[in-house]
Enzyme design. Structure first.
Site, PDB file in Angstrom:
ATOM      1  N   HIS A  11      -3.299  -2.241  -7.305  1.00  0.00           N
ATOM      2  CA  HIS A  11      -1.958  -1.271  -7.413  1.00  0.00           C
ATOM      3  C   HIS A  11      -3.037   0.009  -8.007  1.00  0.00           C
ATOM      4  CE1 HIS A  11       2.202  -2.759  -7.008  1.00  0.00           C
ATOM      5  NE2 HIS A  11       1.222  -2.892  -6.404  1.00  0.00           N
ATOM      6  N   ASP A  66       0.813  -1.793   0.294  1.00  0.00           N
ATOM      7  CA  ASP A  66       0.236  -0.133   0.094  1.00  0.00           C
ATOM      8  C   ASP A  66       0.833   1.063   0.463  1.00  0.00           C
ATOM      9  OD1 ASP A  66      -2.542  -1.553   0.011  1.00  0.00           O
ATOM     10  OD2 ASP A  66      -1.551  -1.385   2.885  1.00  0.00           O
TER      11      ASP A  66
END
Length: 424
Positions: free
Chosen positions: A40, A12
């Site tokens: 992503h 993240d």
């Protein structure tokens, strides 16, 4: 030249944006590990995309995008993502390694059943089938893409798989058994779907290296989710380190010349596991969560709220070292603009002793954060493109962390868009 983009922390960190940005200078972008269990997010002139399997180079017409042999290939999710990006007007040049292995529906079932069995001791899996997939890969009962095109080998393998899995399904989970015929039919569907993209990527990459092409390796998750160097056992099932790019993509190790390690201006994580700098006050955590990311701190794959915390210098220094960083990028600096004061974890207290070394999990469970408080900048910094134009407090924050890490922060991201980047 070969360059890798990897994460310093729990995942993240914003690697998708950085890969999308660096892909403009690449000829080939390769996903080298992981599966569809983490996403992503990239935002550019084509729109907003949450990619799970596609390399974050799909937005460029002149870039080959490769699913490497180290990836857990969920063919249905691959096709869905491909259709999504095509619907946005993109036509990516996509190739899949014939040595990649296929994530099967029974992997997802077994992942789900195991989390159910563990109950309150569950790993917080995304239930994408990743652990059972890699278990099968290393037990040598996984199905490689090329085996879809070899009927005799495939049928024999499916027979063996059903013999083994059905014992587990019957005696461990008390669940319905697998059917050889159904699995074979699924494989035939997969063969038809994936056939146009299958390629000997080893030859492709070796030719590209000889021709001096620029290759970008894209990793999933981050150092602290690595099965060897992460917060084991609350980790993923394939190596998240840049060094694994040599294996998961088929690149000679000495060819990887740059390792771009991405960290975020604060910490976040999805799933269970040790997280020393986590903000435990729910109101304070919620504030950071809603200000974080471009749509808040919620998982790109699961949608569930991420755990959030202060920047952890101990964990990040360790993460950057393990990755072998040649460049460090800090993302999401703009997300902290609402704060009067910002805390930074600079050390851990374990059994009354202060340490700046990242320990093994058994000691990490006892660690308490040692926090330093810095002054916030309390203004919107989006749109700024020169480092010197950032408020002094924002620069002080970056430089304080840089000093603690012992690594220069080469780029600072102050917005989710591709162009929202400050080079130092």
């Amino acid at each position: 030249m070969v360059k890798a983009v990897v994460g310093a922390n729990w995942g993240d960190e914003g690697k998708g944006k950085i890969t999308d940005m660096l892909a403009s200078q690449a000829d080939i972008v390769i996903r080298f590990q992981g599966g569809a269990n983490a996403g992503h997010t990239i935002i550019n002139e084509h729109g907003r995309f949450a990619l799970h399997l596609m390399p974050s180079g799909v937005c460029y017409d002149n870039v080959k995008c490769v699913i490497g042999n180290g990836v857990a290939l969920d063919i249905n999710k691959f096709i869905k993502e491909l259709n999504d990006v095509k619907a946005a007007g993109l036509n990516p040049d996509l190739l899949v390694s014939d040595r990649a292995q296929i994530l099967m529906p029974y992997h997802i079932l077994l992942d789900t059943y195991e989390e159910e069995r563990l109950g309150k001791n569950a790993f917080g899996s995304t239930k994408s089938g990743i652990a059972p997939f890699f278990s099968d890969k290393y037990a040598k009962i996984g199905i490689q893409v090329n085996e879809l095109f070899d009927d005799e080998t495939l049928k024999a393998k499916i027979k063996n798989i059903c013999t083994l899995k059905n014992l587990t399904l019957k005696y461990v989970y008390n669940k319905p058994l697998l059917s050889e015929e159904e699995i074979y039919n699924t494989c035939m569907e997969y063969r038809e779907k994936i056939a146009p993209y299958v390629c000997d990527t080893h030859k492709l990459i070796q030719d590209a290296l000889r021709e001096g092409k620029n290759i970008l390796l894209e990793g999933q998750l981050g150092t602290l989710k690595d099965p060897d160097f992460g917060i084991y056992p609350m980790v993923t099932s394939s190596s998240t380190l840049a060094g694994y790019g040599a294996v998961g993509a088929g690149i000679p190790p000495h060819e990887i010349k740059e390792v771009v390690v991405v960290t975020k201006a604060y910490s976040s994580a999805v799933g269970a596991g040790e997280f020393v700098s986590e903000i435990l006050d729910e109101k304070e955590a919620h504030e950071l969560r809603i200000h974080g990311g471009d749509k808040g701190e919620f998982g790109a794959t699961t949608g569930r709220p991420r755990r959030v915390g202060w920047f952890d210098c101990v964990a990040t220094r360790y993460g950057v070292e393990c990755q072998g960083a040649t460049k460090v990028v800090m993302t999401a600096l703009d997300c902290l603009s609402y704060l009067d004061e910002i805390k930074v974890c600079t050390a851990y207290e374990i059994d009354g002793k202060i340490t700046k070394d990242f320990p093994v999990t058994s000691l990490l469970k006892k660690a308490k954060p040692v926090l330093t408080t810095l002054k916030g900048w309390k203004c919107d910094i989006r749109g700024i493109r020169n480092y010197s134009e950032l408020p002094k407090e924002a620069r002080d924050y970056v430089e304080f962390i840089e000093k603690e890490l012992g690594f220069k922060i080469d780029m600072v991201s102050n917005g989710p868009e591709r162009e929202a980047i400050i080079y130092r």
